[in-house]
Motif scaffolding. Structure first.
Motif, PDB file in Angstrom:
ATOM      1  N   GLY A  21      49.401  41.635  43.203  1.00  0.00           N
ATOM      2  CA  GLY A  21      49.271  42.986  42.679  1.00  0.00           C
ATOM      3  C   GLY A  21      48.901  43.022  41.217  1.00  0.00           C
ATOM      4  O   GLY A  21      47.960  43.702  40.811  1.00  0.00           O
ATOM      5  N   VAL A  22      49.598  42.278  40.407  1.00  0.00           N
ATOM      6  CA  VAL A  22      49.330  42.285  38.976  1.00  0.00           C
ATOM      7  C   VAL A  22      48.139  41.388  38.648  1.00  0.00           C
ATOM      8  O   VAL A  22      47.230  41.773  37.928  1.00  0.00           O
ATOM      9  CB  VAL A  22      50.584  41.845  38.187  1.00  0.00           C
ATOM     10  N   GLY A  23      48.123  40.193  39.216  1.00  0.00           N
ATOM     11  CA  GLY A  23      47.066  39.231  38.899  1.00  0.00           C
ATOM     12  C   GLY A  23      45.702  39.640  39.379  1.00  0.00           C
ATOM     13  O   GLY A  23      44.687  39.350  38.734  1.00  0.00           O
ATOM     14  N   LEU A  24      45.634  40.326  40.489  1.00  0.00           N
ATOM     15  CA  LEU A  24      44.362  40.728  41.078  1.00  0.00           C
ATOM     16  C   LEU A  24      43.555  41.597  40.129  1.00  0.00           C
ATOM     17  O   LEU A  24      42.337  41.496  40.056  1.00  0.00           O
ATOM     18  CB  LEU A  24      44.643  41.485  42.382  1.00  0.00           C
ATOM     19  N   LEU A  25      44.228  42.448  39.406  1.00  0.00           N
ATOM     20  CA  LEU A  25      43.539  43.365  38.509  1.00  0.00           C
ATOM     21  C   LEU A  25      43.507  42.883  37.065  1.00  0.00           C
ATOM     22  O   LEU A  25      42.549  43.146  36.351  1.00  0.00           O
ATOM     23  CB  LEU A  25      44.216  44.738  38.564  1.00  0.00           C
ATOM     24  N   THR A  26      44.532  42.184  36.628  1.00  0.00           N
ATOM     25  CA  THR A  26      44.599  41.851  35.206  1.00  0.00           C
ATOM     26  C   THR A  26      43.830  40.597  34.829  1.00  0.00           C
ATOM     27  O   THR A  26      43.313  40.519  33.722  1.00  0.00           O
ATOM     28  CB  THR A  26      46.060  41.689  34.746  1.00  0.00           C
ATOM     29  N   VAL A  27      43.765  39.606  35.701  1.00  0.00           N
ATOM     30  CA  VAL A  27      43.071  38.360  35.332  1.00  0.00           C
ATOM     31  C   VAL A  27      41.586  38.605  35.063  1.00  0.00           C
ATOM     32  O   VAL A  27      41.070  38.171  34.035  1.00  0.00           O
ATOM     33  CB  VAL A  27      43.307  37.256  36.384  1.00  0.00           C
ATOM     34  N   PRO A  28      40.858  39.315  35.940  1.00  0.00           N
ATOM     35  CA  PRO A  28      39.447  39.572  35.608  1.00  0.00           C
ATOM     36  C   PRO A  28      39.278  40.372  34.316  1.00  0.00           C
ATOM     37  O   PRO A  28      38.374  40.099  33.523  1.00  0.00           O
ATOM     38  CB  PRO A  28      38.929  40.363  36.819  1.00  0.00           C
ATOM     39  N   TYR A  29      40.160  41.341  34.101  1.00  0.00           N
ATOM     40  CA  TYR A  29      40.061  42.130  32.877  1.00  0.00           C
ATOM     41  C   TYR A  29      40.380  41.276  31.652  1.00  0.00           C
ATOM     42  O   TYR A  29      39.725  41.393  30.614  1.00  0.00           O
ATOM     43  CB  TYR A  29      40.997  43.343  32.951  1.00  0.00           C
TER      44      TYR A  29
END
Length: 199
Positions: A21-29
């Motif tokens: 949930g957190v990594g899916l969106l924050t790592v690319p950003y």
């Protein structure tokens, strides 16, 4: 299903929810903000977390009486250590929950701009409205008698992560966005490093 197996499955669902949930969106950003070199920061943080996990496991294996982080703090530094560790844990839990409410408010405000509610003399609009609604939606989960039930609530987070991935794939494949978009090719963006580190 055996009790131990049920706990293992619940733990896996909670972990999958937190990581995806957190990594899916924050790592690319984070990579877009800090550049490709910020992957080294991600690897460094991952190595520090792995090493910390090993040290915590050793501390807990050393004495059967140690079951929580405050127990480790008390073992290392006495009563003051217990209080200090407890303070940091509660501050972290409070600040993470606050951060997620702010994030939820920002995102829903972008999805539903101009949303507002008036009840008598009180009116809420935009981010504040969604933060209050999010807090009201989450609050009943704090009243559960068994925290094991939260694993099932957490499963909805895993479902939401799957929906996000499918939505992005749909936008790329069906809505014409495509897969050929180019991100930043800058190896390091020093102005974005604080954001990348924070994520």
């Amino acid at each position: 299903m055996a009790v131990g197996a049920g706990n293992f499955v619940r733990t896996c669902i909670n972990g999958l929810n937190a990581l995806s949930g957190v990594g899916l969106l924050t790592v690319p950003y984070a990579l877009s903000e800090g550049g490709w070199v910020s992957l080294a920061l991600l690897a460094t943080v991952a190595a520090a977390c792995w090493n910390t996990g090993i040290l915590l496991s050793r501390c807990m294996d050393a004495d059967d009486a140690i079951r929580t982080y405050p127990d480790i703090g008390e073992r290392a530094f006495g009563r003051a250590g217990r209080l200090l560790v407890s303070g940091f844990i509660y501050a972290e839990l409070y600040l993470v929950a606050t951060g997620f409410l702010i994030l939820e408010g920002d995102n829903l405000d972008k999805l539903f701009p101009g949303a507002a509610v008036s009840l008598g003399t009180v009116s809420l609009a935009g981010k504040q409205l969604f933060i209050v609604l999010g807090a009201l939606a989450v609050t009943p989960t704090t009243w559960l008698r068994s925290l094991g039930v939260l694993a099932y609530v957490s499963a909805t987070g895993v479902f939401a992560s799957v929906v996000i991935v499918l939505s992005v794939l749909w936008a790329a494949a069906v809505d014409g966005v495509g897969f050929s978009g180019r991100g930043t090719t800058t190896p390091l963006r020093t102005t974005g490093l604080p954001t990348a580190l924070g994520l």
